[in-house]
Design a protein around this motif. Sequence first.
Motif, PDB file in Angstrom:
ATOM      1  N   LEU A  47      -5.718  -2.183  -8.873  1.00 26.72           N
ATOM      2  CA  LEU A  47      -5.474  -2.962  -7.669  1.00 26.72           C
ATOM      3  C   LEU A  47      -5.896  -4.407  -7.902  1.00 26.72           C
ATOM      4  O   LEU A  47      -6.636  -4.719  -8.833  1.00 26.72           O
ATOM      5  N   ALA A  48      -5.425  -5.293  -7.020  1.00 25.46           N
ATOM      6  CA  ALA A  48      -5.683  -6.720  -7.195  1.00 25.46           C
ATOM      7  C   ALA A  48      -7.164  -7.050  -7.137  1.00 25.46           C
ATOM      8  O   ALA A  48      -7.629  -8.006  -7.771  1.00 25.46           O
ATOM      9  N   ASP A  49      -7.951  -6.277  -6.359  1.00 24.41           N
ATOM     10  CA  ASP A  49      -9.367  -6.578  -6.219  1.00 24.41           C
ATOM     11  C   ASP A  49     -10.217  -5.958  -7.316  1.00 24.41           C
ATOM     12  O   ASP A  49     -11.447  -5.978  -7.254  1.00 24.41           O
ATOM     13  N   ALA A 148      11.736   8.481  -4.839  1.00 26.22           N
ATOM     14  CA  ALA A 148      11.291   7.883  -6.098  1.00 26.22           C
ATOM     15  C   ALA A 148      12.461   7.327  -6.876  1.00 26.22           C
ATOM     16  O   ALA A 148      12.314   6.368  -7.642  1.00 26.22           O
ATOM     17  N   ALA A 149      13.646   7.903  -6.675  1.00 20.61           N
ATOM     18  CA  ALA A 149      14.832   7.438  -7.411  1.00 20.61           C
ATOM     19  C   ALA A 149      15.259   6.048  -6.942  1.00 20.61           C
ATOM     20  O   ALA A 149      15.543   5.158  -7.747  1.00 20.61           O
ATOM     21  N   SER A 150      15.331   5.856  -5.607  1.00 20.62           N
ATOM     22  CA  SER A 150      15.788   4.560  -5.083  1.00 20.62           C
ATOM     23  C   SER A 150      14.642   3.601  -4.793  1.00 20.62           C
ATOM     24  O   SER A 150      14.869   2.406  -4.602  1.00 20.62           O
ATOM     25  N   GLY A 151      13.428   4.107  -4.726  1.00 24.98           N
ATOM     26  CA  GLY A 151      12.290   3.271  -4.390  1.00 24.98           C
ATOM     27  C   GLY A 151      12.015   3.193  -2.909  1.00 24.98           C
ATOM     28  O   GLY A 151      11.028   2.570  -2.481  1.00 24.98           O
ATOM     29  N   GLU A 152      12.868   3.838  -2.098  1.00 23.29           N
ATOM     30  CA  GLU A 152      12.706   3.794  -0.645  1.00 23.29           C
ATOM     31  C   GLU A 152      11.352   4.388  -0.237  1.00 23.29           C
ATOM     32  O   GLU A 152      10.995   5.492  -0.634  1.00 23.29           O
ATOM     33  N   GLY A 153      10.584   3.669   0.548  1.00 23.27           N
ATOM     34  CA  GLY A 153       9.326   4.145   1.096  1.00 23.27           C
ATOM     35  C   GLY A 153       8.150   4.116   0.141  1.00 23.27           C
ATOM     36  O   GLY A 153       7.004   4.286   0.574  1.00 23.27           O
ATOM     37  N   VAL A 154       8.407   3.908  -1.154  1.00 21.38           N
ATOM     38  CA  VAL A 154       7.305   3.904  -2.126  1.00 21.38           C
ATOM     39  C   VAL A 154       6.341   2.744  -1.889  1.00 21.38           C
ATOM     40  O   VAL A 154       5.119   2.940  -1.916  1.00 21.38           O
ATOM     41  N   PRO A 155       6.829   1.512  -1.624  1.00 18.50           N
ATOM     42  CA  PRO A 155       5.885   0.423  -1.349  1.00 18.50           C
ATOM     43  C   PRO A 155       4.995   0.703  -0.138  1.00 18.50           C
ATOM     44  O   PRO A 155       3.805   0.373  -0.144  1.00 18.50           O
ATOM     45  N   ALA A 156       5.538   1.319   0.904  1.00 19.08           N
ATOM     46  CA  ALA A 156       4.729   1.603   2.094  1.00 19.08           C
ATOM     47  C   ALA A 156       3.637   2.617   1.766  1.00 19.08           C
ATOM     48  O   ALA A 156       2.481   2.480   2.200  1.00 19.08           O
ATOM     49  N   LEU A 157       3.998   3.660   1.010  1.00 15.76           N
ATOM     50  CA  LEU A 157       2.991   4.652   0.611  1.00 15.76           C
ATOM     51  C   LEU A 157       1.937   4.018  -0.286  1.00 15.76           C
ATOM     52  O   LEU A 157       0.736   4.256  -0.112  1.00 15.76           O
ATOM     53  N   SER A 158       2.367   3.188  -1.227  1.00 11.19           N
ATOM     54  CA  SER A 158       1.431   2.510  -2.122  1.00 11.19           C
ATOM     55  C   SER A 158       0.487   1.600  -1.339  1.00 11.19           C
ATOM     56  O   SER A 158      -0.728   1.571  -1.603  1.00 11.19           O
ATOM     57  N   ALA A 159       1.034   0.869  -0.359  1.00 10.58           N
ATOM     58  CA  ALA A 159       0.191  -0.014   0.455  1.00 10.58           C
ATOM     59  C   ALA A 159      -0.815   0.795   1.264  1.00 10.58           C
ATOM     60  O   ALA A 159      -1.973   0.393   1.437  1.00 10.58           O
ATOM     61  N   ALA A 163      -4.856   0.522   0.988  1.00 10.19           N
ATOM     62  CA  ALA A 163      -5.689   0.215   2.154  1.00 10.19           C
ATOM     63  C   ALA A 163      -6.803   1.244   2.311  1.00 10.19           C
ATOM     64  O   ALA A 163      -7.950   0.903   2.632  1.00 10.19           O
ATOM     65  N   VAL A 164      -6.471   2.514   2.069  1.00  7.41           N
ATOM     66  CA  VAL A 164      -7.490   3.572   2.156  1.00  7.41           C
ATOM     67  C   VAL A 164      -8.572   3.344   1.099  1.00  7.41           C
ATOM     68  O   VAL A 164      -9.770   3.474   1.368  1.00  7.41           O
ATOM     69  N   ALA A 165      -8.150   2.988  -0.105  1.00  5.62           N
ATOM     70  CA  ALA A 165      -9.118   2.761  -1.177  1.00  5.62           C
ATOM     71  C   ALA A 165     -10.035   1.592  -0.863  1.00  5.62           C
ATOM     72  O   ALA A 165     -11.243   1.641  -1.133  1.00  5.62           O
ATOM     73  N   LYS A 166      -9.469   0.525  -0.281  1.00  4.96           N
ATOM     74  CA  LYS A 166     -10.297  -0.639   0.035  1.00  4.96           C
ATOM     75  C   LYS A 166     -11.287  -0.336   1.146  1.00  4.96           C
ATOM     76  O   LYS A 166     -12.377  -0.931   1.200  1.00  4.96           O
TER      77      LYS A 166
END
Length: 649
Positions: A47-49, A148-159, A163-166
Motif C-alpha cells: 500500500l502507499a503508506d 476479474a476478467a473485465s476489472g469491474e468492481g475490483v478497484p472498489a473491493l481493493s479500496a 481502508a480496512v487495513a488502514k
Amino acid sequence: MLIGTAGHIDHGKTTLVRALTGVDTDRLPEEKQRGITIELGYAYAPLADGQVLAFIDVPGHERFVPTMLMGAAGIDYALLVVAADDGVMPQTREHLAILHLLGVGRGAVALTKCDRVPAARVAEVAAEVGGLLAPTRLAGSPVFAVSAASGEGVPALSAHLEAVAKAEPQVVPAGGFRLVVDRRFAIAGAGTIVTGSVHAGTVRIGDRLLLARPSGFSREVRVRGLHVNSRRAEAGGPGSRCAVNLAGIDYGDIERGDWLLAPALACATDRLDLRLHLLPEAGRRLGQWAGVTLHHAGGHAMARLALLDGALEAGGLAPGASGLVQAVLDRPVFACHGDRVVIRDAAGRETLGGGRVLDPFPSARHRRRPERLALLAALEDADPAARLAALLEAAPAGLDADEVAAAHNLPGDGWRALLPAGAVALPRPANRLLGAAAWARLGDAILARLAAHHADFADEPGVERERLRRMCAPQLPSPAFQARLEALLADGLIGRAGSAWHLPAHTAELGAADRARADELIARLAAGGFDPPWVRDLAAACALAEADVRSLLRRLAMRGEVFQVVRDLFYARGNVAEMQAIAAGLAAGDDRRIRAADFRDRIGGGRKRAIQILEFFDRVGYTRRVGEGQRRAHVLRGEPPVPADEMPA
C-alpha cells in the motif's frame, strides 16, 4: 493484515487474488494443468503508506478442506468468494461454517463472474449470500460485485480492503512466539527457510527458538534472517506472514505442520478440554466417545469425545447445541488456551462443529465432577487474571508454573503480573504457584499433623519430611512441600532436629547434670560403632537406673542427638550418618537395591541387626521396602535421618 479467501471450487478465488495483487498463487504444475488450487497460495499487495496486504488463497475442493483449515487458522479478515452464475454451493457453506467456528468475525463477500450474468441474477445471489451470512459472525459483511476478467468492481473491493487495513488497530504482541510451518525450502547462500502465519508473540532476528513436532522431534534454532509479508524486516508479529531463515537445522528435517515457537511452549498434550459448538446442520448427535477428526492449526488428529456436562444425560450433543467435552487424541498436539479447533466426522467428509480450547492439560480422572465443570466455566473468562485466580482456587496442591505458562502462553514471568493477592510463587526447584487459601491450608495441615504425631509418639523427635508430606499433601511435589516447611520454620511455627520436623514445644532442654550424663552416654554409643550397648549395659556402665537412662536417651532422640532403632537400642548421630552412607553406596549399584545380606557384610554383626537398621531407615522415610522372601530389599526413598552435609565423604 492477513486476508484469507474462502469459497467453492472454480468460483474464481485465485483469479480474484491475481486481479487484486498481480500475483498468481497457483505455483504447482499440477495446479496449472488442472486449473484448481491444491496447496495454500500467498500474495502480497503493498500500500502507499508502507503497509502490506497479505492474502492466503485456499483450495476450494472438498478433498482439500484440511489444507483450507490450516490456511484459515490465524487470518484477520475473510474474503468469501461466490460465483454469480453458480450462486451458493456446498463448499461455500462449509467454508463459511469453518470461518464462523474459527472465530473470524470480519470479512467481505466478492460476487465474481458478474460479467456472465444479468444484474437481476447478481442481486438474487447477493440476497442469498446475505441470508447465508445472517446466523454467522460475518453477518452484515459488505458485498462487492466484481469481474476479474473485465476489472469491474475490483478497484472498489481493493479500496475497501485498503481502508480496512488502514483502520486496523495496532496489535500488541502478547505471549510467546508461535508459528505453524506450512512451507520449508532452502536457498543457496542463505540456508533453511520456513514460512507460516504468526499466531502469537514476536520473532526477531537473533532469537533462539525451538523447531518442534508434538511427536517428540525438536531442535534449537537461531533466527538469522526474516521477511515479513514478503519484505525484509527485523521483527514480525501476529497477523503477518513470516519467512524465517533458520540456522541450526537442515530443511529436509522439517515437516509441514511443525511448530516454530518459544521453548517454554513446547509441551505436547493428547487431551483437550473444549467448549464445543455443533453446527445446526450437523447430521447427527454426538454421543459419549464419538469418533471425530479434530483439526487444529498444526494439522489434525483422530479423537474420541467424552461429554462432560448435561449433554451426556440428554443422550448426546445435539445439532446446534454447545457443551463441554474432553477430546482424547490419537496423537499429541501443541495447544494453548483459546486455540480454535474444528471437528469433522471420522471420515473427514463433513464439518460438524468447532470450539475453543479451555484446558490443554486436563486430567483423565474426575473430569465430570461439579468442581471441575465449574473450573472449566471459569476458564471461559476472557480475562487471564480471572482465569489464573480460578485455577489457583481449584488447585489445593498448586500449579506447575511451566505448565501454566505453556497452557496460557505466558512464558517467562508473564504470569507474575496476573497472580491474585496473597498467592505464592515458589522459585525453582519447586517452580510452583499456590493460592493464598491453599498455602494457608497446607500450613495448618502440617501443624495439625505434627501435633497429632507428638500426642501419639511423645518419645519420637518428630516426623521426617517425606513421611510428613505423605501424611499431609501426597499430591504436592517434594520441593514445594520443603518450601512450605522452610517458611513455617522461618516464622518460628515449627522446629527441626536433624531430619525430624516438630512443633517448637516438642523438644527437651537439658540441665547441666543431665548434659554431663548425656555426653557420657553419647560417647559410649559412639564407641560402640555399629553395635552399640543396649540401655541395660549403659545403665550398668554408668551406675544409673535403666529407667533414667532410657528417659534421657529418648530426650536426646527428641533433640536429634541419637536415634532409636528398636526399643532400648540407640545409635549415636555420627554412626547413623555412616550407616546411611553405606546404604546409599549399596543403592548406587546396578539394580539400585539394598539387600540385608550386603548391608550386614558392610557393617558386621548379624542379619537380624542389619534388618533392624534397614527397617529403621524405612520408618523414618529414608528407604522403602520392596519385594518379599528372597526378593526382599530396600530402595532409597527420601531424606536421610542425618542431613547429607553431615554424611562422611
